[in-house]
Scaffold this active site. Structure first.
Site, PDB file in Angstrom:
ATOM      1  N   CYS A 173      39.593  36.476  48.122  1.00 31.21           N
ATOM      2  CA  CYS A 173      38.659  36.060  47.076  1.00 31.21           C
ATOM      3  C   CYS A 173      38.075  37.240  46.318  1.00 31.21           C
ATOM      4  O   CYS A 173      37.564  37.076  45.208  1.00 31.21           O
ATOM      5  CB  CYS A 173      37.522  35.228  47.676  1.00 31.21           C
ATOM      6  SG  CYS A 173      38.015  33.527  48.036  1.00 31.21           S
ATOM      7  N   CYS A 202      44.128  27.918  51.891  1.00 30.62           N
ATOM      8  CA  CYS A 202      44.567  28.363  53.214  1.00 30.62           C
ATOM      9  C   CYS A 202      43.744  29.584  53.604  1.00 30.62           C
ATOM     10  O   CYS A 202      43.147  30.245  52.753  1.00 30.62           O
ATOM     11  CB  CYS A 202      46.060  28.690  53.237  1.00 30.62           C
ATOM     12  SG  CYS A 202      46.546  30.067  52.184  1.00 30.62           S
ATOM     13  N   CYS A 208      46.573  29.907  46.946  1.00 32.63           N
ATOM     14  CA  CYS A 208      47.096  29.876  48.319  1.00 32.63           C
ATOM     15  C   CYS A 208      48.124  30.989  48.465  1.00 32.63           C
ATOM     16  O   CYS A 208      48.294  31.816  47.568  1.00 32.63           O
ATOM     17  CB  CYS A 208      47.671  28.509  48.670  1.00 32.63           C
ATOM     18  SG  CYS A 208      49.163  28.070  47.782  1.00 32.63           S
TER      19      CYS A 208
END
Length: 260
Positions: free
Chosen positions: A88, A81, A9
């Site tokens: 990613c 989130c 996150c």
């Protein structure tokens, strides 16, 4: 061998810390668990408070920068989130990239937001572990499963077997109002695809869900059945009208027993 899982996150100070502690608590030795943030901050004290309330160990929780561990391989990366989900690419070689969007509890006053986040994560992690247990096998993939379910007759066959647990070709022929060769053809396809298995008992051959069917497929079938309770009403009524219907004498495992 343990799989590596990373919770990601923005600040690595609340949501991902709760997720890391919870996954360690719930998964036992299945995973090596870490968490990190794109812009790490100190762990919020309310994380420790909520974990202590729920009896979850908070040892060794610390904020890490995702940049510092970007060269490590993770089998599963779960972002918590929207901002983190955009990063990613740092873990492009991961086997699975998953996004669970949780509202940041830090701006809220008090501890209640952290408790709500804990409860939401607990539900998600429990489902993840149930569907990705050590004994799950990729008998059939999602694309193949949904191709199978896209045929109305095959879908009704699956719903009936999911509901009754085991049925014969004769039972299905009578209640579906189709020819025996057609029913047998579809049953053979489902059996060869690893979704069903047959079992002989005397003169009768029963078809049932395959014992090695992954829990996620069982879960999908049960969800479709429960979400469409009237789908096979007529067939169920016809089933009750079959006189001297042969029922299986062998033991049938329940879904809960198989998923345990």
């Amino acid at each position: 061998m343990k799989k590596n899982i990373l919770f990601l996150c923005t600040g690595n100070s609340a949501r991902s810390q709760l997720a890391e502690a919870l996954m360690r608590h719930m998964a036992s030795d299945q995973y090596q668990v870490m968490s990190a943030g794109m812009k790490p901050e100190d762990v919020d004290p309310r994380v420790h408070q909520v974990l202590a309330e729920r009896g979850v160990c908070a040892d060794n929780l610390q904020s890490l920068s995702a940049i510092d561990i970007h060269d490590q391989h993770f089998d599963v990366v779960i972002t918590l989130c929207d901002k983190a989900s955009n990063e990613c690419a740092l873990f492009a070689d991961s086997d699975a990239l998953i996004h669970w969007d949780f509202k940041d509890p830090k701006p809220m006053e008090g501890v209640e937001g952290f408790r709500d986040t804990f409860d939401g994560l607990q539900t998600r992690i429990a489902l993840f572990l149930m569907l990705n247990g050590e004994n799950q096998h990729n008998v059939v993939g999602p694309v193949e499963l949904f191709k199978i379910m896209s045929d109305p007759l095959r879908l009704r066959i699956l719903m009936l077997i999911e509901d009754e647990q085991a049925l014969t070709v004769g039972d299905l022929t009578k209640i579906l109002d189709v020819s025996q060769p057609k029913v047998s053809r579809h049953l053979a396809l489902l059996r060869d695809g690893g979704v069903l298995q047959d079992q002989r008992e005397g003169l009768w051959i029963f078809y049932r869900l395959a014992e090695q069917l992954p829990v996620w497929i069982r879960h999908t079938l049960a969800t479709v059945r429960n979400g469409n309770p009237g789908m096979i009403n007529q067939e169920k009524l016809k089933l009750t009208q079959i006189k001297d219907r042969k029922k299986p004498g062998f033991s049938l495992k329940t879904h809960s027993q198989i998923g345990a």
